[in-house]
Enzyme design. Structure first.
Site, short mmCIF file in Angstrom:
data_model
loop_
_atom_site.label_atom_id
_atom_site.label_comp_id
_atom_site.label_asym_id
_atom_site.label_seq_id
_atom_site.Cartn_x
_atom_site.Cartn_y
_atom_site.Cartn_z
N CYS A 1 -26.08 1.30 -12.63
CA CYS A 1 -25.17 2.44 -12.79
C CYS A 1 -25.91 3.64 -13.38
O CYS A 1 -26.36 3.62 -14.54
CB CYS A 1 -24.00 2.05 -13.68
SG CYS A 1 -22.82 3.39 -13.95
N CYS B 1 -13.94 -0.25 -14.91
CA CYS B 1 -14.42 1.14 -14.84
C CYS B 1 -13.23 2.09 -14.94
O CYS B 1 -12.96 2.89 -14.05
CB CYS B 1 -15.19 1.35 -13.54
SG CYS B 1 -16.16 2.88 -13.49
N CYS C 1 -18.16 -1.00 -19.95
CA CYS C 1 -19.47 -1.03 -19.29
C CYS C 1 -20.27 -2.30 -19.62
O CYS C 1 -21.05 -2.78 -18.80
CB CYS C 1 -20.29 0.20 -19.67
SG CYS C 1 -19.54 1.76 -19.15
N GLU D 1 0.82 -1.21 0.00
CA GLU D 1 0.00 0.00 0.00
C GLU D 1 0.85 1.26 0.00
O GLU D 1 0.54 2.24 -0.67
CB GLU D 1 -0.95 -0.01 1.20
CG GLU D 1 -2.09 -1.00 1.08
CD GLU D 1 -3.02 -0.70 -0.09
OE1 GLU D 1 -3.09 0.47 -0.53
OE2 GLU D 1 -3.67 -1.63 -0.59
N CYS E 1 -19.45 -4.98 -17.06
CA CYS E 1 -19.32 -4.53 -15.67
C CYS E 1 -20.39 -5.19 -14.80
O CYS E 1 -21.58 -5.16 -15.16
CB CYS E 1 -19.44 -3.01 -15.59
SG CYS E 1 -19.34 -2.37 -13.90
#
Length: 351
Positions: free
Chosen positions: A217, A201, A208, A48, A211
């Site tokens: 959405c 995305c 899309c 991270e 997705c």
């Protein structure tokens, strides 16, 4: 067409993640996790920190080198600063490397080598902010924390058709993300959301059609996907200038400086030079017939562009001027230099 109130966003996302999770060297995949394998908090934390402002592709090799050389937080805590800063060179944002060492030493000295398992405990560690604390708590310890990075912001903005611009709208996007963070499998959910933003995305040409969140959405329904997330206009970056001085001894040693711990490139080795400003004064480290190279370094930092003029001369003394050091030719590794300093060396070598 489904509305958000009646759609199980997290359920659909986790179903998709179970089939399409990216393989990462620091990640325990959904199948292994379901079988009882727990993530190593050290590897989650290290990844991270490395991934801040950096791509997954750029981080993989660094992560492998770090974990091979320092496989535990205790090993990293015991490492010399110079070794860690050298391995970090090229990743940029060098304050992260300094904070990495501070955090590793705090975990080793104050927590018995074990990372705290809560958001509150994690955020109290050096160099760990709200995003990183939430990510480690969720991914390493399955705490139901809301993890909001750039990928998640984009997914939330499109899912809810949020028209207000970033960065001001971050709190609204975090509320939306919190509303769908599940109590069960929150770590997988956080990684699924990030994977969705990174692979489906995406900022440009999002997929899309495949997705898992396509039905509810709002941006897809309203035709605003390509416009989101909106961002406030950025101010143009100023241009700063500077001088650097490359001096090599006849025995191959190099005259260098270690930059102050605070500030840009803190703690890193680099070439002596001037300040970086609109019109810096030349400031050679010693009197000599300095020759200016016909090429110049161009480098971009977060908040400004930098142009460096390169000067070179032989180093004819055996003792470094005050505040500087001579690095033996056998100890000098161009790869240990921060990128902007390595660019200067590469131009010198090319001349």
């Amino acid at each position: 067409m489904r509305d958000l109130q009646h759609f199980d966003v997290s359920g659909a996302l986790l179903d998709w993640y179970d089939r399409h999770a990216r393989e990462m060297p620091w990640r325990v995949g959904p199948a292994a996790r379901a079988a009882g394998t727990r993530p190593d908090p050290y590897r989650v934390w290290l990844s991270e920190v490395m991934l801040q402002q950096t791509t997954v592709a750029a981080v993989r090799d660094y992560f492998h080198r770090f974990t091979t050389r320092w496989p535990t937080v205790a090993a990293l805590a015991a490492a010399p600063d110079e070794a860690v800063m050298g391995e970090w060179a090229g990743l940029g944002y060098y304050a992260r490397a300094r904070n990495l060492l501070k955090c590793a030493r705090a975990v080793s000295e104050e927590h018995g080598g074990q990372f705290p398992d809560s958001y509150e405990g994690l955020i109290a560690l050096p160099g760990i902010g709200p995003y990183t604390a939430a990510a480690i708590a969720a991914i390493a310890f399955d705490r139901a924390e809301t993890v909001l990075d750039g990928n998640v912001e984009r997914v939330m903005a499109r899912l809810h058709d949020v028209q207000e611009p970033l960065p001001g709208v971050k709190p609204v996007l975090k509320e939306h993300a919190a509303a769908i963070t599940p109590a069960k499998r929150p770590g997988d959910h956080a990684q699924a959301m990030m994977d969705l933003g990174a692979t489906i995305c995406t900022p440009r040409s999002p997929a899309c059609g495949i997705c898992p969140l396509r039905p509810p959405c709002l941006a897809r329904q309203r035709g605003t996907v390509a416009d989101l997330p909106r961002k406030s206009p950025k101010k143009p970056k100023p241009i700063r200038h500077g001088h650097v001085y490359l001096a090599q001894h006849s025995d191959g040693g190099w005259l260098m400086e270690r930059r102050p711990d605070k500030g840009l490139l803190g703690g890193m080795l680099g070439w002596p030079g001037s300040d970086w400003s609109e019109a810096p004064e030349p400031s050679p480290p010693f009197e000599a017939q300095w020759r200016e190279l016909p090429a110049e370094v161009r480098h971009t930092f977060t908040h400004f562009h930098l142009i460096l003029r390169i000067h070179t001369a032989p180093l004819e003394v055996d003792t470094a001027p005050e505040g500087l050091v001579i690095i033996d030719k056998h100890a000098f590794r161009p790869s240990d230099l921060p990128t902007v300093m390595r660019k200067a060396f590469d131009l010198w070598r090319g001349q």
